[in-house]
Design a protein around this motif. Structure first.
Motif, PDB file in Angstrom:
ATOM      1  N   LEU A   1     -11.209   4.344   1.238  1.00  0.00           N
ATOM      2  CA  LEU A   1     -11.295   3.256   2.210  1.00  0.00           C
ATOM      3  C   LEU A   1     -11.366   1.876   1.537  1.00  0.00           C
ATOM      4  CD1 LEU A   1     -13.773   4.808   4.808  1.00  0.00           C
ATOM      5  CD2 LEU A   1     -11.280   4.624   4.944  1.00  0.00           C
ATOM      6  N   ILE A   2     -11.374   1.896   0.225  1.00  0.00           N
ATOM      7  CA  ILE A   2     -11.458   0.620  -0.499  1.00  0.00           C
ATOM      8  C   ILE A   2     -10.087   0.247  -1.046  1.00  0.00           C
ATOM      9  CG2 ILE A   2     -12.492  -0.586  -2.445  1.00  0.00           C
ATOM     10  CD1 ILE A   2     -14.892   1.313  -2.169  1.00  0.00           C
ATOM     11  N   VAL A   3      -9.532  -0.847  -0.540  1.00  0.00           N
ATOM     12  CA  VAL A   3      -8.215  -1.297  -0.987  1.00  0.00           C
ATOM     13  C   VAL A   3      -8.349  -2.705  -1.547  1.00  0.00           C
ATOM     14  CG1 VAL A   3      -5.810  -1.642  -0.355  1.00  0.00           C
ATOM     15  CG2 VAL A   3      -7.194   0.039   0.891  1.00  0.00           C
ATOM     16  N   THR A   4      -8.036  -2.852  -2.805  1.00  0.00           N
ATOM     17  CA  THR A   4      -8.176  -4.182  -3.411  1.00  0.00           C
ATOM     18  C   THR A   4      -6.936  -4.533  -4.227  1.00  0.00           C
ATOM     19  OG1 THR A   4      -9.128  -3.380  -5.485  1.00  0.00           O
ATOM     20  CG2 THR A   4     -10.665  -3.844  -3.676  1.00  0.00           C
ATOM     21  N   THR A   5      -6.804  -5.818  -4.493  1.00  0.00           N
ATOM     22  CA  THR A   5      -5.703  -6.296  -5.306  1.00  0.00           C
ATOM     23  C   THR A   5      -6.142  -7.577  -6.013  1.00  0.00           C
ATOM     24  OG1 THR A   5      -3.537  -7.370  -5.217  1.00  0.00           O
ATOM     25  CG2 THR A   5      -4.855  -7.438  -3.219  1.00  0.00           C
ATOM     26  N   PRO A   6      -5.606  -7.804  -7.199  1.00  0.00           N
ATOM     27  CA  PRO A   6      -5.944  -9.065  -7.878  1.00  0.00           C
ATOM     28  C   PRO A   6      -5.189 -10.261  -7.305  1.00  0.00           C
ATOM     29  CG  PRO A   6      -4.504  -7.719  -9.249  1.00  0.00           C
ATOM     30  CD  PRO A   6      -4.834  -6.905  -8.040  1.00  0.00           C
ATOM     31  N   ARG A   7      -4.208 -10.008  -6.476  1.00  0.00           N
ATOM     32  CA  ARG A   7      -3.432 -11.128  -5.925  1.00  0.00           C
ATOM     33  C   ARG A   7      -4.307 -12.042  -5.072  1.00  0.00           C
ATOM     34  NH1 ARG A   7       0.911  -7.923  -2.758  1.00  0.00           N
ATOM     35  NH2 ARG A   7       1.569  -9.995  -2.065  1.00  0.00           N
TER      36      ARG A   7
ATOM     37  N   SER B   1      -5.571 -14.095  -1.944  1.00  0.00           N
ATOM     38  CA  SER B   1      -5.520 -13.606  -0.570  1.00  0.00           C
ATOM     39  C   SER B   1      -4.730 -14.549   0.318  1.00  0.00           C
ATOM     40  CB  SER B   1      -6.930 -13.405  -0.033  1.00  0.00           C
ATOM     41  OG  SER B   1      -7.517 -14.629   0.244  1.00  0.00           O
ATOM     42  N   THR B   2      -3.930 -13.936   1.170  1.00  0.00           N
ATOM     43  CA  THR B   2      -3.111 -14.649   2.141  1.00  0.00           C
ATOM     44  C   THR B   2      -3.089 -13.814   3.412  1.00  0.00           C
ATOM     45  OG1 THR B   2      -1.129 -13.465   1.420  1.00  0.00           O
ATOM     46  CG2 THR B   2      -1.557 -15.589   0.369  1.00  0.00           C
ATOM     47  N   VAL B   3      -2.585 -14.411   4.465  1.00  0.00           N
ATOM     48  CA  VAL B   3      -2.450 -13.683   5.717  1.00  0.00           C
ATOM     49  C   VAL B   3      -1.472 -12.514   5.514  1.00  0.00           C
ATOM     50  CG1 VAL B   3      -1.744 -13.863   8.129  1.00  0.00           C
ATOM     51  CG2 VAL B   3      -2.970 -15.753   7.052  1.00  0.00           C
ATOM     52  N   THR B   4      -0.386 -12.808   4.829  1.00  0.00           N
ATOM     53  CA  THR B   4       0.603 -11.767   4.544  1.00  0.00           C
ATOM     54  C   THR B   4      -0.035 -10.579   3.829  1.00  0.00           C
ATOM     55  OG1 THR B   4       2.253 -13.501   4.283  1.00  0.00           O
ATOM     56  CG2 THR B   4       2.821 -11.323   3.420  1.00  0.00           C
ATOM     57  N   LEU B   5      -0.882 -10.900   2.870  1.00  0.00           N
ATOM     58  CA  LEU B   5      -1.532  -9.841   2.110  1.00  0.00           C
ATOM     59  C   LEU B   5      -2.434  -9.006   3.018  1.00  0.00           C
ATOM     60  CD1 LEU B   5      -1.615  -8.774  -0.728  1.00  0.00           C
ATOM     61  CD2 LEU B   5      -3.477 -10.350  -1.243  1.00  0.00           C
ATOM     62  N   GLY B   6      -3.021  -9.630   4.012  1.00  0.00           N
ATOM     63  CA  GLY B   6      -3.830  -8.878   4.975  1.00  0.00           C
ATOM     64  C   GLY B   6      -3.005  -7.800   5.653  1.00  0.00           C
ATOM     65  N   CYS B   7      -1.785  -8.172   6.060  1.00  0.00           N
ATOM     66  CA  CYS B   7      -0.876  -7.183   6.666  1.00  0.00           C
ATOM     67  C   CYS B   7      -0.617  -6.055   5.675  1.00  0.00           C
ATOM     68  CB  CYS B   7       0.469  -7.835   7.019  1.00  0.00           C
ATOM     69  SG  CYS B   7       0.362  -9.228   8.152  1.00  0.00           S
ATOM     70  N   GLU B   8      -0.293  -6.452   4.456  1.00  0.00           N
ATOM     71  CA  GLU B   8       0.103  -5.449   3.462  1.00  0.00           C
ATOM     72  C   GLU B   8      -1.037  -4.507   3.107  1.00  0.00           C
ATOM     73  OE1 GLU B   8       1.761  -7.510   0.125  1.00  0.00           O
ATOM     74  OE2 GLU B   8       3.249  -8.564   1.358  1.00  0.00           O
ATOM     75  N   LEU B   9      -2.219  -5.068   2.981  1.00  0.00           N
ATOM     76  CA  LEU B   9      -3.355  -4.213   2.623  1.00  0.00           C
ATOM     77  C   LEU B   9      -3.674  -3.245   3.756  1.00  0.00           C
ATOM     78  CD1 LEU B   9      -5.754  -6.714   0.789  1.00  0.00           C
ATOM     79  CD2 LEU B   9      -4.232  -5.003  -0.214  1.00  0.00           C
ATOM     80  N   LEU B  10      -3.500  -3.675   4.983  1.00  0.00           N
ATOM     81  CA  LEU B  10      -3.741  -2.757   6.100  1.00  0.00           C
ATOM     82  C   LEU B  10      -2.721  -1.621   6.048  1.00  0.00           C
ATOM     83  CD1 LEU B  10      -5.292  -1.989   8.657  1.00  0.00           C
ATOM     84  CD2 LEU B  10      -3.566  -3.249   9.969  1.00  0.00           C
ATOM     85  N   ILE B  11      -1.477  -1.975   5.785  1.00  0.00           N
ATOM     86  CA  ILE B  11      -0.429  -0.956   5.698  1.00  0.00           C
ATOM     87  C   ILE B  11      -0.754   0.041   4.590  1.00  0.00           C
ATOM     88  CG2 ILE B  11       2.003  -0.579   5.101  1.00  0.00           C
ATOM     89  CD1 ILE B  11       2.539  -3.351   6.482  1.00  0.00           C
ATOM     90  N   GLU B  12      -1.182  -0.497   3.462  1.00  0.00           N
ATOM     91  CA  GLU B  12      -1.570   0.365   2.346  1.00  0.00           C
ATOM     92  C   GLU B  12      -2.727   1.282   2.751  1.00  0.00           C
ATOM     93  OE1 GLU B  12      -0.732   1.040  -0.725  1.00  0.00           O
ATOM     94  OE2 GLU B  12      -2.596   1.973  -1.469  1.00  0.00           O
ATOM     95  N   LEU B  13      -3.688   0.696   3.401  1.00  0.00           N
ATOM     96  CA  LEU B  13      -4.842   1.481   3.835  1.00  0.00           C
ATOM     97  C   LEU B  13      -4.430   2.619   4.764  1.00  0.00           C
ATOM     98  CD1 LEU B  13      -7.958   1.878   4.255  1.00  0.00           C
ATOM     99  CD2 LEU B  13      -7.775   0.229   6.136  1.00  0.00           C
ATOM    100  N   LEU B  14      -3.605   2.286   5.747  1.00  0.00           N
ATOM    101  CA  LEU B  14      -3.220   3.300   6.734  1.00  0.00           C
ATOM    102  C   LEU B  14      -2.322   4.367   6.119  1.00  0.00           C
ATOM    103  CD1 LEU B  14      -2.642   1.084   9.894  1.00  0.00           C
ATOM    104  CD2 LEU B  14      -4.636   2.475   9.270  1.00  0.00           C
ATOM    105  N   SER B  15      -1.653   3.985   5.018  1.00  0.00           N
ATOM    106  CA  SER B  15      -0.815   4.989   4.366  1.00  0.00           C
ATOM    107  C   SER B  15      -1.680   5.967   3.577  1.00  0.00           C
ATOM    108  CB  SER B  15       0.185   4.307   3.435  1.00  0.00           C
ATOM    109  OG  SER B  15      -0.470   3.915   2.235  1.00  0.00           O
ATOM    110  N   ARG B  16      -2.890   5.516   3.241  1.00  0.00           N
ATOM    111  CA  ARG B  16      -3.776   6.428   2.511  1.00  0.00           C
ATOM    112  C   ARG B  16      -4.455   7.404   3.453  1.00  0.00           C
ATOM    113  NH1 ARG B  16      -7.407   2.932  -1.626  1.00  0.00           N
ATOM    114  NH2 ARG B  16      -5.756   1.746  -2.635  1.00  0.00           N
TER     115      ARG B  16
ATOM    116  N   VAL C   1      -4.545  -8.754   9.194  1.00  0.00           N
ATOM    117  CA  VAL C   1      -4.823  -7.427   9.742  1.00  0.00           C
ATOM    118  C   VAL C   1      -4.647  -7.459  11.257  1.00  0.00           C
ATOM    119  CG1 VAL C   1      -6.679  -5.767  10.207  1.00  0.00           C
ATOM    120  CG2 VAL C   1      -6.343  -6.659   7.887  1.00  0.00           C
ATOM    121  N   LEU C   2      -5.132  -8.510  11.881  1.00  0.00           N
ATOM    122  CA  LEU C   2      -5.004  -8.628  13.332  1.00  0.00           C
ATOM    123  C   LEU C   2      -3.537  -8.635  13.759  1.00  0.00           C
ATOM    124  CD1 LEU C   2      -6.087  -9.139  16.195  1.00  0.00           C
ATOM    125  CD2 LEU C   2      -6.064 -11.592  15.663  1.00  0.00           C
TER     126      LEU C   2
END
Lengths: 351, 351
Positions: free
Chosen positions: B221-227, B229-244, B262-263
């Motif tokens: 449930l922990i998804v992190t990145t060194p990049r 943070s941006t709104v776009t990254l929020g989308c991407e991290l959610l996608i990554e999370l849901l793929s896990r 994420v919203l």
DNA sequence: TTGTAAGCGTTATCAT
DNA sequence: ATGATAACGCTTACAA
């Protein structure tokens, strides 16, 4: 200021390095500033001693003696505004590795504060200066013209540069956005504006020009406020607009924060974007591309603007001739789904 | 730098004023800095002459002679990040009207750049210094300890202040956010983190502690990145999370940009917030309150932080004793609809 | 290529 | 309460 840590060893100065090497102070000074004037053998010995002793020049002494500092002054009206953050990023990136230091001044959209800071900055004899906008007060302009360093006005362009300029025509950019909306079939296009600084006003002029040209200008569609723009304000301005008239099918927002607010408010009111209502922002912040739906915006080259401003300064500091004192960085309409066009059947919002 | 405008009249200096009044330079200097040491009659004549001649002190000469400047140095890791913009606003607001000038340094999250700027700044003998974070490098800390000006570390608090601190515990703040989510019935609570600077890591520690305490910790449930943070990254991290794993019912975002992303992504995927999925951000940016639905966040007192930092500096500069060298500004969970709780019937997202 | 001497504009120190 | 003088650390101008 009593600290438990022992004081540094007495500060090393030019004379100390000179003594260590067995040359005069001025020679050390030359090695640091114009190494090509010093013989290689001396240069090497001095360089070594500087490193070994950890000598670093005193900026105040330098400034006093040479009437020059390594400061590049940057005056911006806001540190909170995304637009200026981007410009700053360009500035800091470009200046990295160069022997200059950025000194940032925050005028907070105040003419008086701008004059005061200009005064403070110029007194430090900066190597160059970047100021925001082209509408400085008469007093500010007088100060700038008397300055003996290169100056770049950024954000906007105009006919009468104090020295150099890099920016874009906000009037043209807004006009192009309106034409884009028109081309997509929107007719009753509103203007939402906050802050009403000179650039916002230019955009309003561009809006009005184009709307008049296409015979669609209606004063009721223009909603402005002197308040600083926020997402919340975007919601409020849309509400104000709809309370004036429901005969609206698109909105040009003076910036992206407002546009995001408008989008959220549309979502709440079940106003379908773009089927019933088009939204166009300004600046093309990163979030525009991933909103739901993705929002059309006007991309401006803000990082590039900062970068170019620095490049123009250092070129002039190096004595290079400037071919183009006024650089137009242009803009680009980034069309996204939010302005895809009204729903075919009936071009009217649902209540 | 040849301009068409005539040069300023020769610069007025202390000696010119002194001559005009018929006193010595040092007397003029005293009138400017310690007027109480000068007799009223002389003081008045000098003040008049200063105004009439338009004299203004040369900062470089002052700095050289007195080994002190009116500069308050501020080191922050980013000029783009909203969090620091707010702190800066507090700083600039508080310092307005005081005889100090803010000098801003942008370390760009680089340890080396921080060390370099610290060096540059300290060499100017500032009146005070504000640095971000509490995890400076050993070299930076050494520089700070040797500085002979008051120093405030901001953003975080810890046990070992270089001098003074004002901030909050990011570990506790994140922990409280997780408890809030838990109290609202969410169980499978994810952590999305970008940048992974020391504060983000503290928040992750807080998350892990509380999740472990309540027996819900799951590394997936922990998804992190060194990049950054941006709104776009929020989308991407959610996608990554849901793929896990799709076994997730809420997410704690390390900041509000991610939460907004994420919203939007939830909206696109028709994931209902908060019925199927809770969202909590961090920082409580203005837009959180007007999102659709309004998003829960952790409010931190960033403007206050800047203000307090300045106040601590000027108190120390004035020689006043500091009762609290480490100030905890705390935080507040601002609960909004996005964490109102799962839909009664079935606590599972729709696919 | 290197050095000498004279500031740069202010403040600290010590007198008066 | 006021002033004379010597720094502060470096660079400019001129000399050698």
């Amino acid at each position: 200021m009593d600290r438990e840590i022992p004081k540094l060893a007495k500060k090393i100065k030019l004379a100390d390095v000179a003594e260590a090497v067995g040359v005069s102070a001025i020679t050390v000074s030359r090695v640091l500033r114009k190494p090509e004037l010093v013989s290689e053998s001396v240069r090497l010995r001095v360089t070594e001693a500087v490193a070994r002793l950890g000598y670093v020049p005193d900026p105040a002494a330098r400034a006093l003696a040479s009437a020059r500092t390594d400061v590049l002054g940057v005056l911006i009206p806001s540190v909170t505004n995304n637009v200026f953050s981007s410009v700053l990023r360009g500035i800091y990136n470009r200046v990295e590795g160069l022997p200059f230091n950025i000194q940032l001044g925050n005028t907070r959209y105040s003419v008086l504060e701008e004059e005061r800071l200009l005064d403070v900055f110029l007194r430090q004899r900066p190597s160059g200066l970047i100021v925001s906008g082209i509408d400085q007060s008469a007093r500010s302009k007088a100060l700038l013209r008397q300055a003996d360093c290169p100056i770049v006005q950024i954000m906007e362009i105009g006919d009468d540069p104090v020295d150099m300029m890099v920016g874009l025509s906000h009037r043209d950019a807004a006009g192009a956005a309106i034409r884009h909306l028109q081309a997509r079939g929107y007719r009753r296009i509103a203007f939402l504006g906050a802050r009403m600084d000179p650039r916002t006003r230019s955009r309003l002029v561009g809006y009005e020009q184009v709307m008049k040209e296409i015979g669609l200008l209606d004063e009721r569609l223009i909603v402005t406020t002197p308040r600083a723009s926020t997402v919340t304000l975007g919601c409020e301005l849309l509400i104000e607009l709809l309370s004036r008239t429901t005969e609206v099918d698109a909105v040009f927002c003076n910036n992206d924060d407002l546009a995001i607010g408008v989008l959220f408010e549309c979502q709440r009111r079940r106003i379908s974007v773009p089927d019933d209502f088009g939204i166009c922002g300004f600046n093309d912040l990163e979030m525009m591309a991933v909103a739901n739906p993705p929002l059309t915006s006007v991309r401006t080259n803000r990082e590039e603007m900062g970068r170019r401003a620095i490049e123009m300064l250092i070129a002039r500091i190096a004595g290079e001739p400037i071919d183009e004192p006024v650089v137009d960085l242009g803009f680009e309409i980034v069309a996204r789904h939010s302005t895809a066009g009204l729903r075919p059947r009936e071009a009217r919002r649902r209540p």
